[in-house]
Design an enzyme around this catalytic site. Structure first.
Site, PDB file in Angstrom:
ATOM      1  N   ASP A  34       1.555 -11.208   0.333  1.00 31.41           N
ATOM      2  CA  ASP A  34       1.171 -10.175   0.785  1.00 31.41           C
ATOM      3  C   ASP A  34       2.297  -9.341   1.511  1.00 31.41           C
ATOM      4  O   ASP A  34       2.525  -9.936   2.709  1.00 31.41           O
ATOM      5  CB  ASP A  34       0.056 -10.140   1.833  1.00 31.41           C
ATOM      6  CG  ASP A  34      -0.533  -8.944   2.549  1.00 31.41           C
ATOM      7  OD1 ASP A  34       0.112  -7.797   2.136  1.00 31.41           O
ATOM      8  OD2 ASP A  34      -1.133  -8.954   3.520  1.00 31.41           O
TER       9      ASP A  34
ATOM     10  N   ASP B 257      -1.588  -2.251   4.098  1.00 31.54           N
ATOM     11  CA  ASP B 257      -1.503  -3.719   4.455  1.00 31.54           C
ATOM     12  C   ASP B 257      -2.754  -4.153   4.939  1.00 31.54           C
ATOM     13  O   ASP B 257      -3.182  -5.342   5.385  1.00 31.54           O
ATOM     14  CB  ASP B 257      -0.524  -3.751   5.641  1.00 31.54           C
ATOM     15  CG  ASP B 257      -0.288  -5.081   5.976  1.00 31.54           C
ATOM     16  OD1 ASP B 257      -0.261  -5.976   5.089  1.00 31.54           O
ATOM     17  OD2 ASP B 257       0.325  -5.496   7.203  1.00 31.54           O
TER      18      ASP B 257
ATOM     19  N   ARG C  85      -9.954  -6.240   2.849  1.00 37.90           N
ATOM     20  CA  ARG C  85     -10.839  -5.645   2.967  1.00 37.90           C
ATOM     21  C   ARG C  85     -11.280  -4.939   1.754  1.00 37.90           C
ATOM     22  O   ARG C  85     -12.448  -4.887   1.326  1.00 37.90           O
ATOM     23  CB  ARG C  85     -11.270  -4.901   4.136  1.00 37.90           C
ATOM     24  CG  ARG C  85     -10.532  -3.487   4.250  1.00 37.90           C
ATOM     25  CD  ARG C  85     -10.280  -3.043   5.414  1.00 37.90           C
ATOM     26  NE  ARG C  85      -9.290  -3.697   6.438  1.00 37.90           N
ATOM     27  CZ  ARG C  85      -9.321  -3.561   7.718  1.00 37.90           C
ATOM     28  NH1 ARG C  85      -9.659  -2.646   8.315  1.00 37.90           N
ATOM     29  NH2 ARG C  85      -8.388  -4.404   8.378  1.00 37.90           N
TER      30      ARG C  85
ATOM     31  N   ASP D 172      -1.616 -16.030   2.326  1.00 35.25           N
ATOM     32  CA  ASP D 172      -2.647 -15.009   2.653  1.00 35.25           C
ATOM     33  C   ASP D 172      -3.742 -15.188   1.419  1.00 35.25           C
ATOM     34  O   ASP D 172      -4.667 -14.303   1.638  1.00 35.25           O
ATOM     35  CB  ASP D 172      -2.120 -13.457   2.375  1.00 35.25           C
ATOM     36  CG  ASP D 172      -2.799 -12.535   3.105  1.00 35.25           C
ATOM     37  OD1 ASP D 172      -3.434 -12.942   4.264  1.00 35.25           O
ATOM     38  OD2 ASP D 172      -2.551 -11.375   2.691  1.00 35.25           O
TER      39      ASP D 172
ATOM     40  N   LYS E 171     -10.822 -14.105   0.223  1.00 31.83           N
ATOM     41  CA  LYS E 171      -9.737 -13.254  -0.301  1.00 31.83           C
ATOM     42  C   LYS E 171      -8.484 -14.051  -0.909  1.00 31.83           C
ATOM     43  O   LYS E 171      -8.144 -15.039  -0.095  1.00 31.83           O
ATOM     44  CB  LYS E 171      -9.025 -12.579   1.123  1.00 31.83           C
ATOM     45  CG  LYS E 171      -7.946 -12.098   1.059  1.00 31.83           C
ATOM     46  CD  LYS E 171      -7.410 -11.676   2.458  1.00 31.83           C
ATOM     47  CE  LYS E 171      -6.026 -10.866   2.372  1.00 31.83           C
ATOM     48  NZ  LYS E 171      -5.733 -10.706   3.755  1.00 31.83           N
TER      49      LYS E 171
ATOM     50  N   LYS F  78       5.364  -4.917   5.613  1.00 29.44           N
ATOM     51  CA  LYS F  78       5.509  -5.758   6.844  1.00 29.44           C
ATOM     52  C   LYS F  78       7.017  -5.807   7.193  1.00 29.44           C
ATOM     53  O   LYS F  78       7.709  -5.623   6.533  1.00 29.44           O
ATOM     54  CB  LYS F  78       5.119  -7.189   6.620  1.00 29.44           C
ATOM     55  CG  LYS F  78       3.373  -7.197   6.055  1.00 29.44           C
ATOM     56  CD  LYS F  78       2.855  -8.683   6.102  1.00 29.44           C
ATOM     57  CE  LYS F  78       1.288  -8.726   5.641  1.00 29.44           C
ATOM     58  NZ  LYS F  78       0.562  -8.504   6.709  1.00 29.44           N
TER      59      LYS F  78
ATOM     60  N   MET G 239      -1.432 -23.287  -0.157  1.00 29.70           N
ATOM     61  CA  MET G 239      -1.032 -22.311   0.996  1.00 29.70           C
ATOM     62  C   MET G 239       0.421 -22.653   0.916  1.00 29.70           C
ATOM     63  O   MET G 239       0.971 -21.530   1.397  1.00 29.70           O
ATOM     64  CB  MET G 239      -1.727 -22.593   2.211  1.00 29.70           C
ATOM     65  CG  MET G 239      -3.265 -22.115   1.761  1.00 29.70           C
ATOM     66  SD  MET G 239      -4.206 -22.594   3.457  1.00 29.70           S
ATOM     67  CE  MET G 239      -3.746 -21.397   4.577  1.00 29.70           C
TER      68      MET G 239
ATOM     69  N   THR H 246       2.673 -23.793  -1.347  1.00 33.09           N
ATOM     70  CA  THR H 246       3.354 -23.536  -2.505  1.00 33.09           C
ATOM     71  C   THR H 246       4.147 -22.275  -2.709  1.00 33.09           C
ATOM     72  O   THR H 246       3.422 -21.302  -2.096  1.00 33.09           O
ATOM     73  CB  THR H 246       2.593 -23.864  -3.420  1.00 33.09           C
ATOM     74  OG1 THR H 246       2.057 -25.022  -3.454  1.00 33.09           O
ATOM     75  CG2 THR H 246       3.239 -23.711  -4.884  1.00 33.09           C
TER      76      THR H 246
ATOM     77  N   SER I 187       3.213   0.042   2.782  1.00 37.39           N
ATOM     78  CA  SER I 187       3.244  -0.086   4.284  1.00 37.39           C
ATOM     79  C   SER I 187       3.728  -1.297   4.677  1.00 37.39           C
ATOM     80  O   SER I 187       3.132  -2.220   5.151  1.00 37.39           O
ATOM     81  CB  SER I 187       1.710  -0.043   4.961  1.00 37.39           C
ATOM     82  OG  SER I 187       1.231   1.279   4.582  1.00 37.39           O
TER      83      SER I 187
END
Length: 502
Positions: free
Chosen positions: A269, A346, A350, A287, A264, A276, A185, A187, A274
């Site tokens: 991300d 974004d 899901r 993410d 996930k 961020k 996470m 890295t 859309s």
């Protein structure tokens, strides 16, 4: 007040709230070795400070010199306060004493972490750690603080004053799983690509047990599986997607139904079209926390040689803006044939989970659990206090909750009402509850839980025994859930569900 005698203590000084005492054994001592002990904080002003069992035995070993030093150290012990002593015993030239508040495993974790952090600052190579009556909680506090800043010496922590080596070693495995998750996470995303992530998990799983199999599924396989929802997210990046599938077969009955974990794995991300806001976008290198948590939990289960079968499914890709990327109002098709209208690119998590949840059913599992840094709304709802759990099974919720009580890595049940399902079907936007309701459209299994871990992704100072940065939560709770899994009970509950539904 006269100074202590030369034979006991030479100097007593206070610096930054930490007491230091120098004794007479320094000349021949190996100053890289140390000891971390705890003393219970006083509940009343007139109480006598009480050592833990290990502390009491050490004080006897040094003929009461520890108590003597404490008596001249100033105010009585308070939780989290540190004293540092030198030269009390030749085997432990440096000794850290920490105030401990009675009452819970969490207090032990926090106090031990404070003591081991002080040992790090002293650049000790190895320390003995007080079990405080709970070797597993003590190990959690010590190992979590093991990762050092640059140019600092790593500290090797070992159990002191207790024979409960089994509990200590178990937590060493728990913590190593969480540290594996943290490493990935933290890295940078240009190094932790989908392919690189899969290779790291493969290496760790293969070295953990011979009862494992790893399948790194390429884009062509994903296309053959008609996972259009997953591919719609991945197409925005020039990094190829990977469907990572890992198997641990620990049950004597290799045909026994597995527990399936889904994660996930968005390795970065940007939000896609859309996009961020730029502020804090760097955190989106993590993410893939859901994929890392479930994979690390399975690696730990393999190290523990648990007598269960587990399958992990990690969907790995980037969510990037490009001329090929998903656009708002695009419509895609998931593996089960359902069409999905994209209102905001974004909300990619899901989309990739939908295909994996469909695929998970092909293994006729006992339980399906997915984990994802899915919604900012979960951070608003629970903050960093707990992982949000949405589930269609009260039995499964109870097991996850019990596991979280053991680890101190808490979970909290959230509503999965039909009200939110109607909002999803009507294409209304929403937060954590509607995201869970969306996922429920791709689940027919009676024992499913969705863990939204967005709020617990990072740590500032909320959890005292965790370092700042990525928390790798809820890895330990998932490991504890697996460790406490009872296959027969799981099967009985599943049959009850089917009986009721029929």
């Amino acid at each position: 007040m006269p100074l202590p005698t030369f034979n006991s203590f030479r100097v007593a000084v206070q610096c930054l709230g930490v007491r230091h005492f120098w004794g007479s054994a320094l000349a021949t001592a190996n100053m890289t070795k140390g000891l971390v002990l705890e003393i219970y904080s006083k509940e009343k002003d007139d109480d006598m400070p009480q050592f833990t069992s290990a502390g009491d035995n050490f004080d006897k070993l040094v003929a009461g010199k520890l108590r003597e030093a404490l008596n001249i150290s100033g105010p009585p012990p308070k939780a989290g306060r540190i004293w540092t002593f030198y030269g009390l015993h030749q085997d432990f030239p440096s000794m850290v004493l920490v105030g401990l508040e009675k009452g819970s495993k969490e207090n032990i974790r926090a106090a031990i972490a404070v003591g081991c952090k002080q040992a790090q600052d002293l650049e000790l190579a190895s320390v003995g750690v007080d079990a405080c009556g709970d070797a597993q909680a003590a190990a959690e506090g010590s190992i979590r603080k093991k990762k050092k800043k640059k140019k600092k010496t790593a500290v090797s922590a070992k159990l002191y004053g207790s024979r409960d080596q089994e509990a200590w070693q178990k937590e060493v495995i728990f913590a190593s799983g969480q540290n594996l998750a943290r490493h990935s996470m933290e890295t940078p995303a240009n190094e932790m690509t989908p392919t690189r992530f899969a290779k790291i998990i493969e290496k760790n799983l293969k070295s953990a047990s011979s009862k494992t199999e790893v399948y790194i599924r390429p884009k062509s396989w994903i296309e053959d599986q008609a996972m259009g929802s997953f591919l719609s997210v991945a197409k925005g990046s020039d990094k190829p997607p990977v469907f990572l599938e890992i198997h641990y077969t620990g049950s004597p009955d290799t045909s026994e139904q597995p527990l399936v974990f889904v994660g996930k794995g968005i390795t970065f991300d940007s939000g896609g079209i859309s996009i961020k806001a730029s502020a804090n976008m760097d955190l989106m290198r993590a993410d893939m926390g859901g994929a890392e948590s479930i994979c690390s939990a399975i690696v730990s289960a393999a190290k523990l040689d648990l007598p269960i079968n587990i399958i992990g499914l990690a969907l790995l890709c980037e969510n990037m803006p490009s001329r090929k990327a998903n656009k708002p109002e695009d419509v895609g098709r998931a593996r089960n044939g359902k069409t999905i209208q994209v209102n905001n690119t974004d909300a990619e998590g899901r989309l990739i989970l939908a295909d994996a949840l469909c695929y998970a059913h092909t293994y006729n599992p006992k339980v399906i659990i997915d984990a994802a840094t899915l919604t900012g709304a979960m951070d608003v709802a629970l903050g960093s206090g707990a992982t949000g759990v949405f589930t269609n099974s009260s039995w499964l919720w109870k097991k996850l909750f019990q596991a979280s009580i053991e680890t101190g890595d808490h979970v909290w049940r959230m509503p999965l009402f039909e009200h939110y399902t109607r909002q999803v079907i009507d294409c209304q936007s929403g937060g954590a509850c509607t995201a869970a309701a969306f996922l429920k459209e791709f689940v027919t299994h009676p024992m499913w839980a969705h863990l939204d871990i967005a709020g617990v992704m990072t740590n500032k100072d909320e959890v005292p025994y965790l370092q700042k940065g990525m928390t790798r939560r809820p890895t330990r709770t998932l490991i504890q859930f697996l460790n406490g899994s009872q296959p027969r009970e799981c099967l009985v509950q599943m049959l009850r569900h089917f009986f009721i539904l029929s």
